[in-house]
Scaffold this motif. Structure first.
Motif, short mmCIF file in Angstrom:
data_model
loop_
_atom_site.label_atom_id
_atom_site.label_comp_id
_atom_site.label_asym_id
_atom_site.label_seq_id
_atom_site.Cartn_x
_atom_site.Cartn_y
_atom_site.Cartn_z
N VAL A 191 -83.82 -61.51 97.46
CA VAL A 191 -84.11 -61.83 96.09
C VAL A 191 -83.14 -60.76 95.04
CG1 VAL A 191 -85.77 -61.22 94.22
CG2 VAL A 191 -86.78 -62.28 96.37
N ALA A 192 -82.86 -59.41 95.57
CA ALA A 192 -81.77 -58.85 94.84
C ALA A 192 -80.30 -59.34 94.96
CB ALA A 192 -81.99 -57.31 95.58
N HIS A 193 -80.12 -59.70 96.18
CA HIS A 193 -78.66 -60.09 96.35
C HIS A 193 -78.33 -61.33 96.18
CE1 HIS A 193 -77.49 -56.14 97.55
NE2 HIS A 193 -78.71 -55.89 98.27
N LEU A 194 -79.52 -62.26 96.41
CA LEU A 194 -79.27 -63.86 96.32
C LEU A 194 -79.98 -64.49 95.25
CD1 LEU A 194 -79.19 -64.58 100.19
CD2 LEU A 194 -77.27 -64.28 98.61
N GLY A 195 -81.09 -63.90 94.87
CA GLY A 195 -81.78 -64.37 93.87
C GLY A 195 -82.83 -65.52 94.50
N LEU A 196 -83.15 -65.57 95.69
CA LEU A 196 -83.93 -66.34 96.63
C LEU A 196 -84.66 -65.73 97.38
CD1 LEU A 196 -81.08 -68.71 97.75
CD2 LEU A 196 -82.58 -69.32 95.79
N THR A 197 -86.13 -66.19 97.74
CA THR A 197 -86.65 -65.59 98.69
C THR A 197 -86.21 -66.13 100.24
OG1 THR A 197 -88.19 -67.33 98.93
CG2 THR A 197 -88.68 -65.69 97.30
N PRO A 198 -86.77 -65.45 101.23
CA PRO A 198 -86.03 -65.80 102.49
C PRO A 198 -86.39 -67.55 102.89
CG PRO A 198 -86.94 -63.64 102.75
CD PRO A 198 -87.33 -64.35 101.27
N THR A 199 -87.71 -67.66 102.35
CA THR A 199 -88.14 -69.23 102.58
C THR A 199 -87.00 -70.10 101.72
OG1 THR A 199 -90.24 -68.56 102.85
CG2 THR A 199 -90.06 -70.74 102.28
N GLN A 200 -87.07 -69.82 100.48
CA GLN A 200 -86.09 -70.66 99.61
C GLN A 200 -84.38 -70.68 100.23
OE1 GLN A 200 -86.51 -68.41 96.08
NE2 GLN A 200 -87.78 -69.82 95.12
N LEU A 201 -84.04 -69.51 100.55
CA LEU A 201 -82.85 -69.38 101.47
C LEU A 201 -82.51 -70.40 102.59
CD1 LEU A 201 -79.99 -68.15 101.70
CD2 LEU A 201 -81.03 -66.37 103.06
N ILE A 202 -83.84 -70.44 103.50
CA ILE A 202 -83.82 -71.39 104.75
C ILE A 202 -83.79 -72.81 104.05
CG2 ILE A 202 -85.01 -71.88 106.56
CD1 ILE A 202 -85.80 -68.85 106.94
N ARG A 203 -84.70 -72.82 103.25
CA ARG A 203 -84.69 -74.28 102.65
C ARG A 203 -83.27 -74.85 102.19
NH1 ARG A 203 -89.29 -74.90 98.78
NH2 ARG A 203 -90.49 -75.04 100.70
N ASN A 204 -82.53 -73.89 101.27
CA ASN A 204 -81.46 -74.45 100.55
C ASN A 204 -80.47 -74.39 101.64
OD1 ASN A 204 -82.82 -74.32 98.14
ND2 ASN A 204 -81.49 -72.45 97.61
N GLY A 206 -87.94 -54.81 108.12
CA GLY A 206 -89.13 -55.29 108.00
C GLY A 206 -89.14 -56.71 107.22
N ALA A 207 -90.17 -57.54 106.99
CA ALA A 207 -90.25 -58.66 106.31
C ALA A 207 -90.15 -58.22 104.89
CB ALA A 207 -91.62 -59.23 106.61
N ARG A 208 -90.73 -57.40 104.38
CA ARG A 208 -90.66 -57.00 102.88
C ARG A 208 -89.34 -56.69 102.42
NH1 ARG A 208 -96.41 -54.14 101.08
NH2 ARG A 208 -97.95 -55.83 102.07
N HIS A 209 -88.92 -55.66 103.24
CA HIS A 209 -87.44 -55.40 103.03
C HIS A 209 -86.64 -56.53 102.89
CE1 HIS A 209 -84.53 -52.62 102.48
NE2 HIS A 209 -83.58 -52.78 103.56
N LEU A 210 -86.66 -57.46 103.89
CA LEU A 210 -85.57 -58.59 104.04
C LEU A 210 -86.11 -59.46 102.66
CD1 LEU A 210 -83.86 -60.73 105.26
CD2 LEU A 210 -85.79 -61.57 106.48
N TRP A 211 -87.30 -59.58 102.12
CA TRP A 211 -87.42 -60.37 101.14
C TRP A 211 -87.06 -59.84 99.96
CZ3 TRP A 211 -90.11 -59.93 96.43
CH2 TRP A 211 -90.40 -60.97 95.69
N ALA A 212 -87.07 -58.34 99.79
CA ALA A 212 -86.40 -57.69 98.65
C ALA A 212 -85.05 -57.88 98.48
CB ALA A 212 -86.81 -56.27 98.69
N LEU A 213 -84.57 -57.91 99.85
CA LEU A 213 -82.87 -57.96 99.83
C LEU A 213 -82.30 -59.27 99.43
CD1 LEU A 213 -82.04 -55.82 103.20
CD2 LEU A 213 -81.31 -55.05 101.02
#
Length: 111
Positions: free
Chosen positions: A17-30, A8-15
Protein backbone atom coordinates in the motif's frame (compact mmCIF):
# COMPACT_ATOMS: atom_id res chain seq x y z
CA UNK A 1 3.89 -13.56 -1.26
CA UNK A 2 4.72 -12.80 2.36
CA UNK A 3 6.62 -16.07 2.74
CA UNK A 4 8.58 -15.43 -0.45
CA UNK A 5 9.45 -11.92 0.76
CA UNK A 6 10.23 -13.29 4.22
CA UNK A 7 7.95 -10.77 5.94
CA UNK A 8 4.67 -11.05 7.79
CA UNK A 9 1.38 -10.71 5.94
CA UNK A 10 0.53 -7.38 7.61
CA UNK A 11 3.98 -5.98 6.84
CA UNK A 12 3.66 -7.05 3.20
CA UNK A 13 0.23 -5.41 3.03
CA UNK A 14 1.62 -2.17 4.49
CA UNK A 15 4.59 -2.19 2.11
CA UNK A 16 2.41 -2.76 -0.95
CA UNK A 17 0.00 0.00 0.00
CA UNK A 18 2.78 2.44 0.91
CA UNK A 19 4.94 1.86 -2.17
CA UNK A 20 2.45 0.81 -4.85
CA UNK A 21 -0.87 2.14 -3.62
CA UNK A 22 -2.31 -1.36 -3.97
CA UNK A 23 -3.06 -4.20 -1.59
CA UNK A 24 -1.29 -7.50 -2.34
CA UNK A 25 -4.57 -8.89 -3.71
CA UNK A 26 -4.99 -5.90 -6.02
CA UNK A 27 -1.37 -6.21 -7.13
CA UNK A 28 -1.76 -9.89 -8.01
CA UNK A 29 -5.03 -9.20 -9.82
CA UNK A 30 -3.46 -6.35 -11.81
CA UNK A 31 -0.46 -8.48 -12.76
CA UNK A 32 -2.75 -11.29 -13.92
CA UNK A 33 -4.96 -8.91 -15.89
CA UNK A 34 -1.92 -7.26 -17.46
CA UNK A 35 -0.58 -10.65 -18.52
CA UNK A 36 -3.98 -11.58 -19.95
CA UNK A 37 -4.25 -8.29 -21.86
CA UNK A 38 -0.79 -8.84 -23.32
CA UNK A 39 -1.86 -12.28 -24.54
CA UNK A 40 -5.20 -11.01 -25.84
CA UNK A 41 -3.54 -8.23 -27.85
CA UNK A 42 -1.33 -10.69 -29.71
CA UNK A 43 -3.80 -13.59 -29.94
CA UNK A 44 -5.36 -14.56 -33.20
CA UNK A 45 -9.12 -15.02 -32.79
CA UNK A 46 -10.13 -18.60 -33.47
CA UNK A 47 -6.73 -19.97 -32.49
CA UNK A 48 -7.02 -19.32 -28.75
CA UNK A 49 -10.00 -18.96 -26.44
CA UNK A 50 -10.48 -16.25 -23.82
CA UNK A 51 -11.17 -19.01 -21.28
CA UNK A 52 -7.75 -20.55 -22.02
CA UNK A 53 -6.00 -17.24 -21.42
CA UNK A 54 -8.03 -16.68 -18.25
CA UNK A 55 -6.99 -20.10 -16.94
CA UNK A 56 -3.33 -19.49 -17.83
CA UNK A 57 -3.23 -16.31 -15.75
CA UNK A 58 -4.91 -17.92 -12.75
CA UNK A 59 -8.66 -17.45 -13.20
CA UNK A 60 -10.45 -20.79 -12.93
CA UNK A 61 -13.70 -19.34 -14.32
CA UNK A 62 -14.29 -17.05 -17.26
CA UNK A 63 -17.10 -15.04 -15.64
CA UNK A 64 -15.00 -13.58 -12.81
CA UNK A 65 -12.12 -12.94 -15.21
CA UNK A 66 -14.46 -11.14 -17.61
CA UNK A 67 -15.90 -8.97 -14.82
CA UNK A 68 -12.44 -8.01 -13.49
CA UNK A 69 -11.14 -7.39 -17.02
CA UNK A 70 -14.11 -5.18 -17.94
CA UNK A 71 -13.74 -3.21 -14.69
CA UNK A 72 -10.03 -2.66 -15.40
CA UNK A 73 -10.03 -1.97 -19.15
CA UNK A 74 -13.61 -0.91 -19.93
CA UNK A 75 -14.19 -3.59 -22.53
CA UNK A 76 -14.72 -7.33 -22.74
CA UNK A 77 -11.68 -9.56 -23.23
CA UNK A 78 -13.21 -10.86 -26.45
CA UNK A 79 -13.35 -7.29 -27.79
CA UNK A 80 -9.64 -6.84 -27.07
CA UNK A 81 -8.86 -10.13 -28.79
CA UNK A 82 -10.89 -9.27 -31.91
CA UNK A 83 -8.65 -6.31 -32.69
CA UNK A 84 -6.16 -7.04 -35.41
CA UNK A 85 -2.75 -7.89 -33.95
CA UNK A 86 -0.21 -5.16 -34.55
CA UNK A 87 2.97 -5.90 -36.46
CA UNK A 88 4.90 -5.26 -33.25
CA UNK A 89 2.59 -6.15 -30.34
CA UNK A 90 5.11 -5.13 -27.70
CA UNK A 91 4.66 -1.48 -28.65
CA UNK A 92 0.99 -1.56 -27.69
CA UNK A 93 1.51 -3.14 -24.27
CA UNK A 94 2.85 -1.36 -21.20
CA UNK A 95 5.77 -2.80 -19.31
CA UNK A 96 4.80 -4.15 -15.92
CA UNK A 97 6.50 -1.28 -14.08
CA UNK A 98 4.58 1.28 -16.14
CA UNK A 99 1.39 -0.67 -15.62
CA UNK A 100 1.64 -0.73 -11.83
CA UNK A 101 2.57 2.96 -11.65
CA UNK A 102 -0.26 4.16 -13.90
CA UNK A 103 -3.89 4.38 -12.84
CA UNK A 104 -6.43 2.20 -14.57
CA UNK A 105 -7.79 3.73 -17.75
CA UNK A 106 -11.29 5.17 -17.54
CA UNK A 107 -13.97 2.79 -18.82
CA UNK A 108 -15.02 3.40 -22.40
CA UNK A 109 -17.68 6.08 -22.66
CA UNK A 110 -16.61 7.77 -19.42
CA UNK A 111 -15.40 11.34 -19.58
Amino acid sequence: MANAAQVGARHLWALCVAHLGLTPTQLIRNVRLHQARTELLIALPGQVRVADIAARVGYPGRSRFTAHYRDRYGELPSTTMRRAPSTNPTTSVLSLSQFIAEPAPAPMGAT
